[in-house]
Scaffold this motif. Structure first.
Motif, PDB file in Angstrom:
ATOM      1  N   CYS A 129       0.710  -1.227   0.139  1.00 36.62           N
ATOM      2  CA  CYS A 129       0.116  -0.070  -0.083  1.00 36.62           C
ATOM      3  C   CYS A 129       0.928   1.339  -0.164  1.00 36.62           C
ATOM      4  O   CYS A 129       0.327   2.346   0.175  1.00 36.62           O
ATOM      5  N   ASP A 130       2.006   0.988  -0.255  1.00 39.69           N
ATOM      6  CA  ASP A 130       2.955   2.320  -0.418  1.00 39.69           C
ATOM      7  C   ASP A 130       3.221   2.963   0.974  1.00 39.69           C
ATOM      8  O   ASP A 130       3.449   4.214   1.028  1.00 39.69           O
ATOM      9  N   LYS A 131       3.261   2.424   2.287  1.00 42.47           N
ATOM     10  CA  LYS A 131       3.635   2.760   3.385  1.00 42.47           C
ATOM     11  C   LYS A 131       5.198   3.042   3.554  1.00 42.47           C
ATOM     12  O   LYS A 131       5.860   1.869   3.277  1.00 42.47           O
ATOM     13  N   ARG A 132       5.793   4.081   3.540  1.00 44.09           N
ATOM     14  CA  ARG A 132       6.981   4.436   3.478  1.00 44.09           C
ATOM     15  C   ARG A 132       7.837   3.692   4.673  1.00 44.09           C
ATOM     16  O   ARG A 132       8.811   3.022   4.563  1.00 44.09           O
ATOM     17  N   ASP A 133       7.203   3.527   5.786  1.00 46.43           N
ATOM     18  CA  ASP A 133       7.603   2.724   6.685  1.00 46.43           C
ATOM     19  C   ASP A 133       6.535   1.293   7.023  1.00 46.43           C
ATOM     20  O   ASP A 133       5.485   1.689   7.709  1.00 46.43           O
ATOM     21  N   PRO A 134       6.801   0.278   6.606  1.00 50.64           N
ATOM     22  CA  PRO A 134       5.816  -0.852   6.886  1.00 50.64           C
ATOM     23  C   PRO A 134       5.506  -1.245   8.214  1.00 50.64           C
ATOM     24  O   PRO A 134       4.677  -2.185   8.465  1.00 50.64           O
ATOM     25  N   LEU A 135       6.571  -0.503   9.196  1.00 47.29           N
ATOM     26  CA  LEU A 135       6.406  -0.971  10.594  1.00 47.29           C
ATOM     27  C   LEU A 135       5.551   0.090  11.281  1.00 47.29           C
ATOM     28  O   LEU A 135       5.186  -0.194  12.291  1.00 47.29           O
ATOM     29  N   GLY A 136       4.976   0.883  10.578  1.00 49.71           N
ATOM     30  CA  GLY A 136       4.387   2.150  11.301  1.00 49.71           C
ATOM     31  C   GLY A 136       4.827   2.903  12.474  1.00 49.71           C
ATOM     32  O   GLY A 136       4.191   3.411  13.360  1.00 49.71           O
ATOM     33  N   GLU A 137       6.038   3.110  12.398  1.00 51.24           N
ATOM     34  CA  GLU A 137       6.762   3.832  13.425  1.00 51.24           C
ATOM     35  C   GLU A 137       6.813   5.244  13.250  1.00 51.24           C
ATOM     36  O   GLU A 137       7.139   5.884  13.922  1.00 51.24           O
ATOM     37  N   ASP A 138       6.292   5.569  11.871  1.00 49.74           N
ATOM     38  CA  ASP A 138       6.308   7.091  11.370  1.00 49.74           C
ATOM     39  C   ASP A 138       4.883   7.364  11.578  1.00 49.74           C
ATOM     40  O   ASP A 138       4.526   8.957  11.216  1.00 49.74           O
ATOM     41  N   ARG A 139       4.165   6.691  12.659  1.00 48.90           N
ATOM     42  CA  ARG A 139       2.466   7.419  12.553  1.00 48.90           C
ATOM     43  C   ARG A 139       2.462   8.741  13.409  1.00 48.90           C
ATOM     44  O   ARG A 139       3.297   9.032  14.217  1.00 48.90           O
ATOM     45  N   PHE A 140       1.563   9.506  13.207  1.00 46.22           N
ATOM     46  CA  PHE A 140       1.521  11.165  13.753  1.00 46.22           C
ATOM     47  C   PHE A 140       1.218  10.798  15.282  1.00 46.22           C
ATOM     48  O   PHE A 140       1.878  11.515  16.050  1.00 46.22           O
ATOM     49  N   ASN A 141       0.367  10.022  15.574  1.00 51.62           N
ATOM     50  CA  ASN A 141      -0.024  10.042  17.125  1.00 51.62           C
ATOM     51  C   ASN A 141       1.125   8.587  17.645  1.00 51.62           C
ATOM     52  O   ASN A 141       1.169   7.682  17.121  1.00 51.62           O
ATOM     53  N   PRO A 142       1.609   8.970  18.629  1.00 56.22           N
ATOM     54  CA  PRO A 142       2.361   8.060  19.367  1.00 56.22           C
ATOM     55  C   PRO A 142       1.817   6.726  19.593  1.00 56.22           C
ATOM     56  O   PRO A 142       2.477   5.752  19.753  1.00 56.22           O
ATOM     57  N   ALA A 143       0.414   6.675  20.043  1.00 58.19           N
ATOM     58  CA  ALA A 143      -0.195   5.781  20.607  1.00 58.19           C
ATOM     59  C   ALA A 143      -0.332   4.432  19.516  1.00 58.19           C
ATOM     60  O   ALA A 143      -0.676   3.360  19.523  1.00 58.19           O
ATOM     61  N   HIS A 144      -0.429   5.266  18.116  1.00 59.39           N
ATOM     62  CA  HIS A 144      -0.621   4.236  17.008  1.00 59.39           C
ATOM     63  C   HIS A 144       0.594   3.903  16.336  1.00 59.39           C
ATOM     64  O   HIS A 144       0.617   3.055  15.280  1.00 59.39           O
ATOM     65  N   ARG A 145       1.917   4.220  16.771  1.00 60.43           N
ATOM     66  CA  ARG A 145       3.087   3.802  16.265  1.00 60.43           C
ATOM     67  C   ARG A 145       3.294   2.162  16.436  1.00 60.43           C
ATOM     68  O   ARG A 145       3.101   1.628  17.352  1.00 60.43           O
ATOM     69  N   GLY A 146       3.778   1.598  15.401  1.00 57.99           N
ATOM     70  CA  GLY A 146       3.888   0.132  15.559  1.00 57.99           C
ATOM     71  C   GLY A 146       2.826  -0.539  14.677  1.00 57.99           C
ATOM     72  O   GLY A 146       2.841  -1.790  14.506  1.00 57.99           O
ATOM     73  N   VAL A 147       1.636   0.172  14.083  1.00 60.40           N
ATOM     74  CA  VAL A 147       0.756  -0.272  13.291  1.00 60.40           C
ATOM     75  C   VAL A 147       0.461   0.592  12.331  1.00 60.40           C
ATOM     76  O   VAL A 147       0.155   1.885  12.162  1.00 60.40           O
ATOM     77  N   ALA A 148       1.095  -0.205  10.913  1.00 55.76           N
ATOM     78  CA  ALA A 148       1.135   0.699   9.711  1.00 55.76           C
ATOM     79  C   ALA A 148      -0.102   1.191   9.028  1.00 55.76           C
ATOM     80  O   ALA A 148      -0.121   2.133   8.502  1.00 55.76           O
TER      81      ALA A 148
END
Length: 507
Positions: A129-148
């Motif tokens: 799906c073209d997520k630049r970080d497939p591990l989701g560590e770049d999410r805006f909300n810190p609580a959502h990081r790790g879920v891409a």
């Protein structure tokens, strides 16, 4: 009560697991405090299992979906049919990424939005799906990081934004543009220099299991249902229009054919167009519209039997009955004649009748057509449209479309009309058609000449897309190690090579 308590605890465990952050690589240390799962011994060897395998995916073929999507430009075109009123500074998932996640999920067999509560943890789907970080560590909300990827609630808001006006529903779609997107994308898949295009019409009841908007009881299906109109050219979907079932199967067909014929003629300028369908589409407005076109649009449509038609078929039925009595053979006899109804038809037309007798009794069948009995002048085969060949060789071939519609329902779950609103259910119907188009392109472009060249969408998914892989994400690359035991490695490589050779869509 004990079982209920145990089930509740298991559910809580799943909820907490869905919030776990995915380790960056499969070699990362895994904090596993649980005891391994022990199974029956294999001879002298102990069989044990645990959940420390690292970052794995069961959908390695999603990368092929991404590649064929890039050649079609499908999700890019789809995104232009939506409006995005969100404040982009707070947006983690672009419109195109949301649509890619939904389409790829459908193609992979995850038709339920709730499936995405687990799929959002899949780094391979995130990469597709073209997520630049497939591990989701770049999410805006810190609580959502790790879920891409997006969860079920976000995708649900995407589907319901045309019906709900809240500050959370900001992704409305333009139904007219989506309709045109399916038509234009499908037409682009047709061979540009085709001499003949056969347009198949069909209406298929999609049963409802709730209080959906526009629900109506239809006696034919003995249930509440919708009655969508599908139009295909071969395996390529051009039209998927959701309709309520309180109307005739032919309602709206002329308006659809006007747009479809124009799009086909713009793409295939030299092609003759032949409309094919069952007796539900044998209506004066459709026949007359085809005859008024310049150049003419040809038709071959089933015709419901009546007493006048059966009387004209009488001698042939008597002959078929005699053959059945003498030899038990059920071979049909064909005749043709000119026929005009008393009131509904504006002119007489060519009708083909089939007289057949089986163990169940007489089985008379009819069709009406404006195809020339002596064939088209440039064609060398002058007997192509004689009664027997027209009925058995051409008209009966429309059964292939019914097989395609079965794939829509059985493999893509296009009949999953479980939202309340007609507009959101129409969107789901379109998304299922787009997902089928992705699989059809993989089959046509990547699997031509192989054992899967004529496989169903479900078989392509099972044998080509469902490949286990270990995903390693580093600064420089996303490295996917597909299963060494996968039995169709040569086929996968061939499909990959062919899809990579396709030019990306312009724009």
């Amino acid at each position: 009560m004990g079982l209920n308590k145990e089930a509740a605890e298991a559910s809580e465990g799943l909820i907490s697991l869905s919030q776990m952050k995915t380790p960056p690589t499969a070699s990362s240390a895994t904090d596993c405090k649980e005891q391994p799962l022990l199974f029956q011994d294999l001879g002298s060897r102990q069989v044990a299992a645990d959940f420390s395998g690292g970052t794995l995916s069961s959908d390695g073929g999603v990368l092929l979906l991404r590649q064929v999507d890039a050649s079609l430009g499908l999700t890019h075109r789809l995104a232009q049919c939506f409006s995005d009123a969100r404040r982009q500074v707070y947006v983690d998932h672009s419109l195109q990424q949301l649509l890619a996640q939904r389409l790829y999920g459908l193609a992979l067999g995850y038709e339920d939005l709730n499936d995405h509560q687990r799929l959002r943890l899949d780094p391979l789907l995130a990469a597709a799906c073209d997520k630049r970080d497939p591990l989701g560590e770049d999410r805006f909300n810190p609580a959502h990081r790790g879920v891409a990827l997006a969860g079920a609630s976000t995708l649900n808001r995407l589907e319901l934004s045309n019906n709900k006006r809240t500050r959370a529903h900001k992704l409305a779609h333009d139904a007219g543009r989506l309709e045109a997107c399916l038509l234009q994308t499908g037409v682009r898949c047709l061979p540009k220099y085709a001499e003949e295009i056969v347009v198949d019409l069909d209406a298929m009841g999609h049963r409802l299991h709730g209080e959906q908007e526009g629900r109506h009881f239809r006696a034919y299906y003995d249930d509440y249902c919708y009655l969508p109109l599908y139009v295909f050219v071969g395996d390529i979907p051009l039209w998927a229009q959701l309709r309520t079932s309180d109307q005739d199967a032919a309602d709206g067909v002329v308006a659809a054919l006007e747009k479809i014929a124009a799009a086909i003629r713009q793409r295939c300028r030299r092609a003759r167009i032949i409309v094919r369908g069952d007796s539900g589409f044998c209506r004066e407005e459709i026949l007359a519209w085809c005859e008024r076109q310049a150049p003419v649009v040809y038709y071959c449509l089933g015709l419901a039997k009546n007493s006048v038609l059966i009387e004209k078929l009488g001698p042939a039925l008597a002959s078929a009955q005699m053959r059945w009595c003498l030899s038990g053979a059920a071979r049909g006899e064909f005749i043709e004649f000119e026929y005009q109804t008393v009131k509904s038809w504006s002119r007489s037309r060519r009708v083909i009748g089939k007289a057949e007798v089986t163990a169940q009794g007489q089985n008379p069948r009819f069709l009406v057509t404006n195809l020339p009995a002596k064939g088209f002048k440039p064609d060398q085969d002058s007997t192509r449209f004689t009664p027997a060949r027209l009925y058995e060789g051409f008209y009966c071939a429309r059964g292939e479309m019914e097989n395609v519609l079965k794939q829509q329902v059985l493999d893509l779950r296009a009949d999953r009309m479980s939202t309340h609103y007609l507009a959101s259910n129409q969107l789901r119907l379109w998304l299922a058609a787009f997902a089928y188009l992705l699989l059809e392109r993989i089959r046509t472009l990547g699997l031509a000449g192989t054992d899967l060249a004529r496989a169903t969408a479900g078989s392509v998914r099972l044998k080509l897309l469902k490949v286990a892989g270990q995903v390693r994400v580093s600064v420089r690359r996303v490295y996917v190690q597909l299963s060494s035991a996968y039995p169709l490695q040569a086929l996968f490589r061939l499909c990959h090579r062919r899809l990579m050779a396709l030019a990306p869509a312009s724009g």
